[in-house]
Design an enzyme around this catalytic site. Sequence first.
Site, PDB file in Angstrom:
ATOM      1  N   SER A   7       1.130 -11.251   0.243  1.00 14.07           N
ATOM      2  CA  SER A   7       1.656 -11.121  -1.116  1.00 14.07           C
ATOM      3  C   SER A   7       2.919 -11.970  -1.273  1.00 14.07           C
ATOM      4  O   SER A   7       2.903 -13.164  -0.994  1.00 14.07           O
ATOM      5  CB  SER A   7       1.916  -9.634  -1.422  1.00 14.07           C
ATOM      6  OG  SER A   7       2.181  -9.417  -2.787  1.00 14.07           O
ATOM      7  N   HIS A  37      -5.895  -5.789  -3.199  1.00 11.21           N
ATOM      8  CA  HIS A  37      -4.736  -6.550  -2.729  1.00 11.21           C
ATOM      9  C   HIS A  37      -4.134  -5.987  -1.450  1.00 11.21           C
ATOM     10  O   HIS A  37      -3.380  -6.678  -0.770  1.00 11.21           O
ATOM     11  CB  HIS A  37      -3.663  -6.588  -3.830  1.00 11.21           C
ATOM     12  CG  HIS A  37      -2.455  -7.403  -3.455  1.00 11.21           C
ATOM     13  ND1 HIS A  37      -2.539  -8.732  -3.084  1.00 11.21           N
ATOM     14  CD2 HIS A  37      -1.138  -7.072  -3.371  1.00 11.21           C
ATOM     15  CE1 HIS A  37      -1.323  -9.188  -2.819  1.00 11.21           C
ATOM     16  NE2 HIS A  37      -0.458  -8.200  -2.968  1.00 11.21           N
ATOM     17  N   ASP A  88      -8.964  -9.764  -5.380  1.00  9.89           N
ATOM     18  CA  ASP A  88      -7.509  -9.592  -5.308  1.00  9.89           C
ATOM     19  C   ASP A  88      -6.851 -10.334  -6.473  1.00  9.89           C
ATOM     20  O   ASP A  88      -7.018 -11.547  -6.637  1.00  9.89           O
ATOM     21  CB  ASP A  88      -7.015 -10.141  -3.967  1.00  9.89           C
ATOM     22  CG  ASP A  88      -5.523  -9.937  -3.750  1.00  9.89           C
ATOM     23  OD1 ASP A  88      -4.818  -9.485  -4.674  1.00  9.89           O
ATOM     24  OD2 ASP A  88      -5.055 -10.232  -2.638  1.00  9.89           O
TER      25      ASP A  88
END
Length: 356
Positions: free
Chosen positions: A172, A329, A236
């Site tokens: 991320s 995610h 995602d």
Amino acid sequence: MRVDLDRTIKMGDRRYSPHVSIMAAKLSYENEALNKTVIQHHWQMHFLGLQNFWNAYEEQYSTQATMFQDKTDDPNLIVVAFRGTGPFYANAWISDIDLSWYDLEGMGKIHAGFMKALGLQKPIGWPKDIINQEAQEQNNTTKQFAYYKIREDLKKILSKSEKAKFIVTGHSLGGALAILFASVLFLHEEEWLLDKLEGVYTFGQPRVGDEQFGNFMMKKLKKFDVKYFRYVYCNDMVPRLPYDDKTLFFKHFGSCLYYNSLYKGKVKEEEPNKNYFSLLWVLPKVLNAAFELIRSFILSWLKGSDYEQSWLEIIFRMVGFVIPGLSAHGPVDYVNLTRLGSTLHLPQSQEGLKHD
């Protein structure tokens, strides 16, 4: 829940670096005590520290990274893993939603929030060195900035072993910081360090700059022979943000290592549905979220207890029915794809050639 590495994946296996990278990226979300315990006692590696770094623009500590060294093989490997955005960590969210540009001459426009988190100097940008930093550190009067401190630590550690290499990784926001760390090394022409950079591995990484920046990075990656592995799992949503459109102009660069919900991978120029929001994709994404929820219950029966998910993770899967792509995610699927997924080979030029 998983803290142990897959011992069937050993150094020399193409899966080793991505697997260690995502496990390190996942571990970076935890506190220092847990990082030290897992790295030393479970992985049998040397823990180098989990550090907090100063953000001069927010005037607070907003960036974290863990470092460790795998000495089990020669040449040994140093891993730098930047922490991503914790769901309840406001400082990281501030970096994510700061969509202003930072324009570097000759490089292009870059996501300002990410650059500030990495150690952008106020108001002078990216000098190669911070004046009087060493003297100030001795007097404990200076704040440590992620890029500068990690760069110096790497130089000290790598100088002790001629063959040692290092990788930079993150999930991320952490993935964005990982590739931008390499970009500042390019900016400063840190050839000695770049020669020892085995690769940059990012998982669920958002876009970090404009097309000019992407072109700059592709030229430098090729010049210094640095491998860049950008993993994207299925729906995602984060790799599809900020938007690649006429308003924001954010663009990915390099090849995308894309895996579907069966953990089957392809090397693509861009992940499907690149801007996430599309009416055509709503039903397929909801159906896929249903499959992922069902898979949560049966994967451990098929593959073993390492793939058992907690009830909290299963509840998070249900979020996928409301916001498809958010539940995709989490690090769990990225860990799974490095263990169960097909091994992919990047195009030699890293120019985004499409491969099955």
